[in-house]
Design an enzyme around this catalytic site. Structure first.
Site, PDB file in Angstrom:
ATOM      1  N   CYS A  31       0.839  -1.223   0.019  1.00 30.13           N
ATOM      2  CA  CYS A  31       0.107   0.005   0.061  1.00 30.13           C
ATOM      3  C   CYS A  31       0.899   1.327  -0.083  1.00 30.13           C
ATOM      4  CB  CYS A  31      -0.890   0.037   1.462  1.00 30.13           C
ATOM      5  SG  CYS A  31      -2.161  -1.203   1.152  1.00 30.13           S
ATOM      6  N   HIS A  32       1.614   1.492  -0.860  1.00 26.60           N
ATOM      7  CA  HIS A  32       2.715   2.711  -1.065  1.00 26.60           C
ATOM      8  C   HIS A  32       2.006   3.846  -0.908  1.00 26.60           C
ATOM      9  CE1 HIS A  32       5.874  -0.351  -2.073  1.00 26.60           C
ATOM     10  NE2 HIS A  32       5.261  -0.633  -3.221  1.00 26.60           N
ATOM     11  N   ASP A  33       1.430   4.232  -1.991  1.00 18.78           N
ATOM     12  CA  ASP A  33       0.733   5.671  -2.004  1.00 18.78           C
ATOM     13  C   ASP A  33      -0.507   5.778  -1.014  1.00 18.78           C
ATOM     14  OD1 ASP A  33       3.107   6.062  -3.865  1.00 18.78           O
ATOM     15  OD2 ASP A  33       1.772   6.195  -5.498  1.00 18.78           O
TER      16      ASP A  33
END
Length: 324
Positions: A246-248
């Protein structure tokens, strides 16, 4: 900063799959005041990222948000290849979408960014989920920008975690190290870095994706469809199961105050800009944090090193809800 009363927010991104999911999350989170989006070359070209952004915002019912394309190359003039192997053709998993009805803002990303910041009477927050070229150029044009920004949240870098474009460098920092170094040194009032150390531990799974598809709202369906390609990439390269980091979206949750980090020490942070194996590496001085030191001398950023792992459930809940 409670999510029920955030400041105006500008997002600077390179809209691939995780940027798109982050934008959908922001559009579905109550109280978020999304004022503008600027795009930069990264996952795809700046122009294609702007088109992707307009398509995503239209799906979420936010055709009122201006979108401007920005830097096509790095500060030193490099052009890095698009990440189609990560995000699919065009940046959104190869999913065909209708042409957006809204046009990009006629101004450049730097012009839109500075105008939005200048016109926000109580200041503005910025979420950057891409190479930091636009922000570096904005600082060149207006050195007072940090005075107008309340909180700058950057998804980027790796402290103890391996990089994802080299053994040491993460993409958003490593694709334009000179820009990242300039931005980190600019003296922001409140700078937060969200590195791979936490984004790789907050994972969406195939069960989450199937739930998004089952909810069958325009927003949840788009997220579920584009995540299919992203999941395949992660399963083949980074995770021992079908899912994705869930980077961004995690950085978005932190930016609006809905995710409160369990550990975010203030540290001195720089970027290696020399040509060589460490180019683009985030250099964060973590010495002493195990003893509870509140901040290292010369600290310029809060670096998120631990979250509670519950964000994927919250994210799916947000994307499944019907906008009121």
């Amino acid at each position: 900063m409670p999510v029920t009363a955030p400041r105006p927010l500008l997002v600077d991104c390179d809209t691939g799959i995780d940027d798109a999911v982050a934008l959908l999350y922001l559009c579905r989170t109550p109280g978020v005041d999304l004022r503008a989006v600027t795009t930069v070359a990264g996952n795809t070209t700046a122009e294609r990222a702007a088109r992707n952004t307009l398509q995503v915002l239209e799906t979420a019912g936010r055709t009122d948000v201006p979108v401007a394309a920005g830097a096509a190359t790095t500060l030193r003039g490099d052009t890095h290849p698009e990440a189609g192997f990560v995000h699919g053709d065009g940046g959104l998993g190869g999913i065909p979408l209708p042409e957006p009805t809204a046009d990009p803002d006629p101004h450049t990303a730097v012009e839109l960014l500075l105008r939005t910041a200048r016109e926000s009477e109580d200041g503005i927050d910025i979420l950057a989920t891409a190479p930091l070229t636009n922000l570096a150029l904005a600082l060149r044009a207006e050195p007072r920008l940090p005075e107008w920004v309340g909180r700058l949240t950057i998804m980027g870098g790796a402290v103890h975690h391996p990089g994802n474009i080299s053994p040491l460098a993460e993409a958003n920092i490593g694709h334009d190290p000179e820009a990242a170094a300039a931005v980190l040194a600019a003296g922001w009032q409140d700078l937060t870095l969200v590195p791979l150390d936490v984004t790789m531990r907050e994972n969406l799974t195939e069960a989450h994706r199937q739930r998004l598809l089952a909810c069958d709202t325009p927003v949840s369906r788009l997220a579920g469809e584009i995540l299919d390609f992203y999941f395949t990439f992660h399963e083949e390269t980074a995770l021992p199961f079908r899912g994705s980091a869930c980077h961004d979206p995690l950085a978005a949750g932190i930016a609006v105050g809905e995710v409160v980090p369990k550990a975010a020490p203030r540290l001195p942070v720089t970027v290696d800009t020399a040509d060589g194996a460490a180019r683009g590496a985030l250099v964060a001085d973590t010495r002493g944090i195990h003893r509870g030191y509140p901040a290292q001398p010369g600290a310029n950023a809060a670096v998120v090193l631990e979250t509670d792992g519950t964000f994927p459930e919250l994210l799916v809940d947000r994307l499944c809800q019907i906008r009121k």
